[in-house]
Scaffold this active site. Structure first.
Site: not given
Ligand code: XMP
Length: 507
Positions: A255-256, A305-306, A310, A312, A392, A411, A433, A492
């Site tokens: 995990d990083s 992902g970085m 939601s 971050c 959360y 991390r 972060q 739309e």
């Protein structure tokens, strides 16, 4: 008509899920023909392409159990001691459908106030009572709602009101026998004990209707549920890895927030040298250059992902990261040339985002926000203005990173030993972060996941595609087409702002 991913992503702009829309294809099969099975490694195949994030407000044993029962996978976070993480893994491995191996228990010396506090937090009314309040100790009674809900003196001790003549099930008992006893004797709980009358597990009447077979369950060859665990690049985490492997972990996730570091590459090489068959998820990455290094080091799966999550704030704080659609497309495109699977991690807001992540090349999605505040997420419920909530938080939030006992500093490569910059009060400068927040109760993952999966299947059917292999074939052949959406086309595509919802149920 429409544009291929290759054309869209080989341009100067970067795009996220909301910027794109998938164009429909031709349907010549029923929804039931859509199959979302996806292979994570040569030996691990999951019936659904969904993994829960190793965050300390999302995945511990309860989440992992429900994710595996639903056909996905849970990855237990590492913001805890090695012993605690191993205990979490063991709980998943020991899980048998319908048996609760870690029931809430009290000792006879606890008070009704203690029971009410737990009831308020977790919702259960009936509890087994053991001599010292621990599972594995001698069972001395039970307490149910009728015993205490009408009492006015809540300082009363449990020993004064508990039922001592307890109906029990003797281990090993089958679930159907246990359920039969519960129904015949009209009891709400059945403590399961061994020959010494020590409490081993609990079966609850409320669960009887839930005790179904889970046809999609992710199981290893010895029939235990599949579970993953995360580790970090702390020095002590080599021991964590060793213990996890000793306790039959199925996959390890490093995990990083930025995986392309000497620390992660060295850790991957070290693990692969000592345990060549241990499947490893490396990451996080957002470019093919990062991906190359991690694959060369020996990772089997990449997490992409970085800064898109939601919770971050990485992209604002550090100005580094990448739009998630672009990251998923480029990294998966490269990883697939190396026969490596990918997980799109962060920024998945709904089932449509899952369809898009898979359409851009991801083999799996990883969810944090969508699974947080479910019954199985690993924080307690609390009430605010009569709304049931759970916390959360980002693993890069102040609370998670600077927790004194166990924290997620590693991390974000915050070095404990370096000469940190200090302010004029000689205080350490701390940079978050991520943020910490709350979400409204979503009920059980066992209901949420089937709903998400069915919605994703509708997306596949609309594209005229039956499975993820076909989707990726069409992505790379250019048969899969997308449009880029303007701000107004995104609007739309959403429900109109002038609607008044009278019946929340159908929203
Ligand atoms: P979602 O959007 O599902 O994202 O809530 C979950 C993913 O976000 C990552 N994560 C973080 N990223 N700061 C970050 O930049 C944080 O504090 C943070 N916490 C989690 C992580 O990859 C997770 O799976």
């Amino acid at each position: 008509n429409g544009w291929t991913a290759e054309k869209i992503f080989n341009d100067v702009m970067s795009y996220t899920y909301d910027d794109l829309i998938c164009l429909p294809g031709f349907i010549n099969f029923p929804l039931s023909d859509v199959d979302l099975v996806s292979n994570l490694t040569n030996d691990i195949s999951l019936k659904i392409p969904i993994i829960s994030s190793p965050m300390d407000t999302v995945t511990e044993h309860k989440m992992s159990i429900s994710m595996a029962l639903s056909g996905g996978l849970g990855i237990i976070h590492n913001n805890m001691s090695i012993e605690n993480q191993i205990e979490q893994v063991k709980k998943v491995k020991r899980f048998e459908n319908g048996f609760i191996f870690d029931p809430y228990t009290f000792s006879p010396e606890h008070t009704i106030a203690d029971v009410l506090e737990t009831k308020h937090k977790v919702g259960y009314k009936s509890y087994p009572i053991t001599i010292d309040g621990k599972v594995g100790s001698k069972l001395v009674g039970t307490i149910t709602g009728v015993d205490y809900l009408y009492l006015t003196d809540i300082t009363k001790k449990i020993k004064d009101i508990m039922t001592t003549d307890v109906l029990t099930g003797k281990y090993p008992i089958t679930l159907s026998d246990a359920n039969k006893v519960l129904c015949e004797e009209k009891k709400s709980i059945l403590p399961i004990v061994n020959d010494n009358f020590e409490l081993l597990a609990l079966v609850c009447r409320n669960d009887v209707h839930k005790n179904k077979i889970y046809p999609y369950a992710s199981k290893c060859p010895n029939k235990q549920l599949i579970v993953g665990a995360s580790v970090s690049t702390r020095e002590s985490d080599l021991e964590r890895v060793k213990q996890l492997i000793k306790n039959s972990i199925d996959i390890i996730c490093i995990d990083s927030s930025q995986g392309n570091s000497i620390y992660q590459l060295d850790l991957i090489k070290n693990i692969k040298q000592n345990y060549p068959n241990m499947p490893l998820i490396g990451g996080n990455v957002v470019t093919s250059e990062q991906a190359k290094n991690i694959i060369d080091a020996g990772a089997d799966v990449l997490r992409i992902g970085m800064g898109s999550g939601s919770i971050c704030s990485t992209q604002d704080v550090c100005a580094v990261g990448r739009a998630q659609g672009t990251a998923v497309y480029h990294v998966s495109n490269y990883a697939h040339t190396r026969n490596i699977k990918t997980i799109a991690d962060g920024g998945i807001k709904n089932s449509g985002n899952i369809v898009k992540a898979l359409s851009l090349g991801a083999d799996f999605v990883m969810l944090g926000n969508l699974l947080a505040a479910t019954e199985e997420s690993c924080t307690d419920y609390y009430f605010e203005n009569n709304v049931r909530l759970k916390i959360y938080r980002g693993m890069g939030s102040m609370e998670a990173m600077y927790n004194k006992k166990f924290n997620s500093k590693s991390r974000y490569l915050v070095d404990e030993h370096s000469n940190v910059y200090r302010n004029h009060h000689n205080e350490e400068i701390k940079v978050a972060q991520g943020v910490s927040a709350s979400l409204v109760d979503k009920g059980s993952v066992l209901n949420l996941i089937p709903h998400l999966v069915t919605a994703v299947k509708h997306g596949f059917q609309s594209m005229g595609i039956k499975n993820i292999s076909e989707l990726h074939r069409k992505l790379y052949s250019g048969d899969l087409k997308f449009d880029i959406r303007s701000f107004n086309t995104i609007k739309e595509g959403q429900i109109s702002e002038n609607l008044i919802f009278n019946n929340k149920k159908y929203r």
